[in-house]
Design a protein around this motif. Structure first.
Motif, short mmCIF file in Angstrom:
data_model
loop_
_atom_site.label_atom_id
_atom_site.label_comp_id
_atom_site.label_asym_id
_atom_site.label_seq_id
_atom_site.Cartn_x
_atom_site.Cartn_y
_atom_site.Cartn_z
N LEU A 96 0.82 -1.21 0.00
CA LEU A 96 0.00 0.00 0.00
C LEU A 96 0.85 1.26 0.00
N ARG A 97 1.95 1.27 0.72
CA ARG A 97 2.80 2.46 0.74
C ARG A 97 3.52 2.65 -0.59
N GLN A 98 3.91 1.55 -1.21
CA GLN A 98 4.54 1.66 -2.54
C GLN A 98 3.53 2.18 -3.56
N ILE A 99 2.29 1.73 -3.46
CA ILE A 99 1.25 2.23 -4.36
C ILE A 99 1.09 3.74 -4.19
N ALA A 100 1.06 4.20 -2.93
CA ALA A 100 0.94 5.63 -2.67
C ALA A 100 2.12 6.41 -3.25
N GLU A 101 3.32 5.86 -3.16
CA GLU A 101 4.50 6.53 -3.70
C GLU A 101 4.45 6.62 -5.22
N VAL A 102 4.02 5.54 -5.87
CA VAL A 102 3.92 5.56 -7.34
C VAL A 102 2.89 6.59 -7.78
N ILE A 103 1.75 6.64 -7.10
CA ILE A 103 0.72 7.62 -7.46
C ILE A 103 1.24 9.05 -7.25
N ALA A 104 1.95 9.27 -6.13
CA ALA A 104 2.49 10.61 -5.85
C ALA A 104 3.53 11.03 -6.88
N SER A 105 4.27 10.05 -7.40
CA SER A 105 5.31 10.39 -8.39
C SER A 105 4.73 10.69 -9.77
#
Length: 496
Positions: free
Chosen positions: A191-200
């Motif tokens: 979930l945190r990796q998903i959030a990072e990809v979306i933020a990038s």
């Protein structure tokens, strides 16, 4: 992270799994019809789990284990402790019913399956990865399917179990499809990796949005909101009342925790895409739940539609966390939703507990008319019923009033004034069927059938119900402590 520390993080789940197996083995050699030893072991297991989670919380035990598959944080500790206490109340309320209504005729599976359901909920609460989310949901769901079908000779219970299983499998497929689309759009399951990809900005937007649609639809089914609510009244009505008590309480805590982690922590970067979906689901649930509940004469079906309307309020709190792309009182909004759900679970556990208490062998206290003259027959149970109905209706000074007021405050603070007005209107409609129950219990003369309905439960059961009712009153008069705690755990646990 060292393996011993990772094992220490998942101690509650490992301990509950071992205890559940012990309860199963002991029950296999327990030939008494009452299964008292099985019951005592289950309650003892829940008390031990409560102490373990309290110690972890007090000691500041937190972190991520197994490459982020599992998360231990203040939010998980709070939700697990609430789940332990709710399941313990369910087992205490449902003990005599299970003994008298053939739920235990083939063994003590009611207790062991309740513990396994709790294990699935704990996995959901601590999920840090979409794989763990799915694993927890299926573990919880399969135990619930078996619980609903526990009374094998009952046609209604078998029909309810089949409906629940088929529609639950469909919802699980929808959830998996949504997860696969999010994985394809972001290349991550954490979930945190998903959030990072979306933020990038590197996520593929079209499959990402479609994945969110499927995930929201799947969890809308799990929480019984409109238009995915069709199974709720039938399953609540057809299940043994003690099992309905299980269905109507703890699963919503776990589902809400997963929604917080998925939408708030993992997908907060596209909140403006899932916010309108929650808005539609919330308004529809408020409308259908409150209006259809008025026409119900069956108490369990009325409570099912009541639950649908309350999930609408929970969703209103969730969608208030984001306004026009800017974070605005985010922790407050999500903390309010958590507070509202906890109060709902406290209130509804009393209500279903009363239905269980007033049922006896050969008689199900299912109709609202069965409550006639309850105050004359048992003032303690009638007082608990009044407290739960007033709390669910949002009437002061009970906790439900402050919970609804808090949701309306965050709605207005997020400039959703029109939605707040709509919510108030539907709450006024909903107050009618709650007050109707109080009127039947306090102001109508008992008929012959109602007089025959007596509670044979002991002092502990009635004492627990009195404590629950007083807790609703205390949290209505002094709600600040629990509200502050809910906001605090959201601040400490969720990263967005």
């Amino acid at each position: 992270m060292h393996i011993p520390f990772q094992i220490a993080l998942v101690t509650p789940e490992i301990l509950l799994l071992v205890l559940s197996v012990v309860v199963l083995l002991v029950d296999a050699f327990n030939k008494t019809q009452e299964r008292r030893l099985t019951f005592l072991l289950a309650i003892g297991s829940l008390l031990l789990m409560t102490l373990v989670s309290l110690w972890q919380w007090h000691a500041g035990v937190s972190g991520r284990a197994f490459d982020g598959l599992y998360v231990a944080d203040p939010l998980s500790h709070l939700m697990k402790i609430a789940s332990y206490l709710a399941v313990a109340a369910v087992l205490i309320y449902g003990r005599d019913y299970a003994e008298q209504n053939d739920v235990l005729q083939n063994g003590g599976e009611f207790y062991s399956l309740s513990l396994l359901t709790l294990l699935g909920q704990m996995v959901m609460i601590s999920a840090g990865n979409m794989l763990t989310v799915y694993l927890g949901i299926e573990l919880m769901s399969f135990a619930l399917y078996a619980l609903v079908a526990l009374r094998r000779e009952s046609v209604a219970a078998t029909e309810a179990a089949m409906k629940y299983f088929v529609l639950g499998a469909l919802a699980s497929g929808i959830l998996l499809y949504g997860m696969s689309m999010i994985y394809g759009a972001t290349g991550a399951l954490d979930l945190r990796q998903i959030a990072e990809v979306i933020a990038s900005g590197h996520a593929q937007r079209m499959p990402l949005v479609f994945g969110v649609v499927f995930i929201v639809a799947a969890f809308a089914f799990k929480m019984g909101v409109v238009p995915f609510h069709m199974w709720v009244p039938d399953v609540y009505h057809g299940s043994p009342t003690a099992v309905t008590l299980v269905l109507g309480t703890t699963p919503y805590l776990a589902a809400f925790a997963v929604i917080l982690r998925l939408l708030v922590e993992g997908l907060h970067g596209i909140a403006l895409d899932w916010q309108p979906m929650l808005l539609i689901l919330a308004v529809l649930s408020l409308g259908v739940g409150n209006i259809v509940a008025i026409a119900q004469t069956n108490f369990k079906r009325m409570l099912a539609y009541s639950m649908i309307s309350h999930m609408g309020y929970v969703f209103l709190g969730l969608l208030s966390g984001v306004l026009a792309g800017h974070a605005g009182a985010i922790e407050k909004a999500y903390g309010v939703s958590l507070f509202y759900l906890l109060i709902y679970v406290f209130s509804t556990s009393i209500t279903f507990g009363i239905v269980v208490l007033l049922s006896r062998k050969g008689f199900e206290c299912e109709e609202i008319a069965d409550l006639k003259g309850l105050n004359r027959r048992n003032p303690v149970i009638a007082g608990a019923l009044l407290a739960s109905m007033f709390s669910l209706a949002g009437i002061p000074p009970f906790a439900g009033f402050y919970a609804k007021l808090s949701v309306l405050q965050v709605l207005v603070g997020a400039d959703h004034v029109a939605i707040a007005v709509v919510a108030v209107m539907f709450s006024l409609i909903g107050a009618f069927f709650y007050l109707r129950v109080v009127k039947v219990a306090y102001f109508e003369e008992p008929d012959d059938e109602a007089v025959a309905v007596q509670s044979n439960n002991g002092l502990i059961t009635r004492g627990l119900m009195s404590v629950n009712g007083l807790l609703l009153l205390a949290l209505g008069v002094l709600p600040g402590g629990l509200m502050a705690l809910c906001v605090k755990v959201v601040e400490q646990s969720l990263k967005f």
